[in-house]
Design a protein around this motif. Structure first.
Motif, short mmCIF file in Angstrom:
data_model
loop_
_atom_site.label_atom_id
_atom_site.label_comp_id
_atom_site.label_asym_id
_atom_site.label_seq_id
_atom_site.Cartn_x
_atom_site.Cartn_y
_atom_site.Cartn_z
N UNK A 51 8.74 9.45 16.97
CA UNK A 51 8.09 8.77 18.08
C UNK A 51 7.26 7.64 17.49
N UNK A 52 7.56 6.42 17.85
CA UNK A 52 6.90 5.28 17.22
C UNK A 52 5.42 5.18 17.57
N UNK A 53 5.01 5.68 18.72
CA UNK A 53 3.60 5.61 19.09
C UNK A 53 2.76 6.59 18.26
N UNK A 54 3.18 7.84 18.22
CA UNK A 54 2.41 8.87 17.51
C UNK A 54 2.75 8.92 16.02
N UNK A 55 3.90 8.33 15.64
CA UNK A 55 4.41 8.36 14.27
C UNK A 55 4.74 9.78 13.83
N UNK A 56 5.03 10.66 14.78
CA UNK A 56 5.41 12.04 14.48
C UNK A 56 6.92 12.20 14.54
N UNK A 57 7.44 13.02 13.67
CA UNK A 57 8.86 13.36 13.71
C UNK A 57 9.05 14.31 14.88
N UNK A 58 9.87 13.91 15.85
CA UNK A 58 10.07 14.74 17.04
C UNK A 58 11.26 15.68 16.88
N UNK A 59 12.16 15.35 15.96
CA UNK A 59 13.31 16.24 15.70
C UNK A 59 13.99 15.80 14.42
N UNK A 60 14.71 16.77 13.81
CA UNK A 60 15.46 16.48 12.60
C UNK A 60 16.58 17.48 12.45
N UNK A 61 17.55 17.14 11.62
CA UNK A 61 18.62 18.06 11.28
C UNK A 61 19.05 17.76 9.85
N UNK A 62 19.46 18.79 9.13
CA UNK A 62 19.83 18.68 7.72
C UNK A 62 21.21 19.30 7.55
N UNK A 63 22.14 18.52 6.96
CA UNK A 63 23.50 19.01 6.76
C UNK A 63 24.08 18.48 5.45
N UNK A 100 12.81 19.46 23.32
CA UNK A 100 11.40 19.69 23.02
C UNK A 100 10.47 18.68 23.69
N UNK A 101 10.91 17.44 23.87
CA UNK A 101 10.04 16.40 24.41
C UNK A 101 10.24 16.11 25.90
N UNK A 102 11.40 16.43 26.45
CA UNK A 102 11.70 16.17 27.86
C UNK A 102 11.28 14.75 28.27
N UNK A 103 11.86 13.72 27.62
CA UNK A 103 11.43 12.35 27.90
C UNK A 103 11.82 11.90 29.31
N UNK A 104 10.99 11.03 29.87
CA UNK A 104 11.30 10.48 31.19
C UNK A 104 12.25 9.30 31.04
N UNK A 105 12.78 8.85 32.15
CA UNK A 105 13.70 7.73 32.18
C UNK A 105 13.02 6.49 31.60
N UNK A 106 13.76 5.73 30.82
CA UNK A 106 13.21 4.49 30.28
C UNK A 106 12.90 4.53 28.80
N UNK A 107 13.00 5.71 28.18
CA UNK A 107 12.77 5.81 26.74
C UNK A 107 13.78 4.94 26.01
N UNK A 108 13.34 4.21 25.00
CA UNK A 108 14.23 3.43 24.14
C UNK A 108 14.45 4.21 22.84
N UNK A 109 15.70 4.31 22.46
CA UNK A 109 16.09 5.00 21.23
C UNK A 109 16.68 3.94 20.29
N UNK A 110 15.98 3.63 19.20
CA UNK A 110 16.39 2.56 18.30
C UNK A 110 16.83 3.10 16.95
#
Length: 143
Positions: free
Chosen positions: A67-79, A97-107
């Protein structure tokens, strides 16, 4: 060695590539060019893949969403591979885990994992806008 003018040859260390942007899956526009800074959580998630070296030249791949605002890792996976399933698992976990509302940008960068059909469908179902870095511009995804 110095007296004889000899120089040791250093073997090049192998570093796996985590981005394959030479695919034919299509690209999303860079929505961050006009976005500015996020003012709250769940407005902008940025994603990337890195590798973790193990013994005997083996690697694990780590996909993260931050999350760019909080700078926290919201999810990860290792393979042990960096196929589309790696980033899909991280995205699914973040959505749950975050249940984001409409409008979230994923970059992300322009890697094929992020351009895959299943990944784009999951973003669409969650009403998340996809954004990708411009071609040959690593600073677009430097977060």
């Amino acid at each position: 060695m110095e007296e004889m003018g000899l120089v040791a040859i250093q073997p090049r260390s192998f570093k796996p590539r985590t981005t394959d942007s030479r695919h034919k899956l299509g690209y999303s526009p860079n929505l961050l060019l006009d976005f500015g800074q996020p003012t709250a959580i769940n407005q902008l998630w940025v994603g990337d893949i890195t590798y973790i070296p193990l013994v005997a030249r083996e690697y694990l791949y780590l996909a993260m969403l931050m999350d760019q605002y909080s700078r926290r890792i919201v999810a990860w996976d290792l393979r042990d591979n960096m196929q589309e399933g790696l980033v899909l698992a991280a995205l699914r976990s973040a959505i749950v885990s975050r249940q984001p509302s409409c409008g979230l940008i994923h970059h992300t960068d322009r890697g094929g994992q992020y351009a895959g059909t299943a990944y784009r469908k999951l973003l669409e179902r969650a009403r998340i806008q996809q954004s990708m870095s411009r071609a040959d511009n690593c600073y677009d995804n430097a977060f």
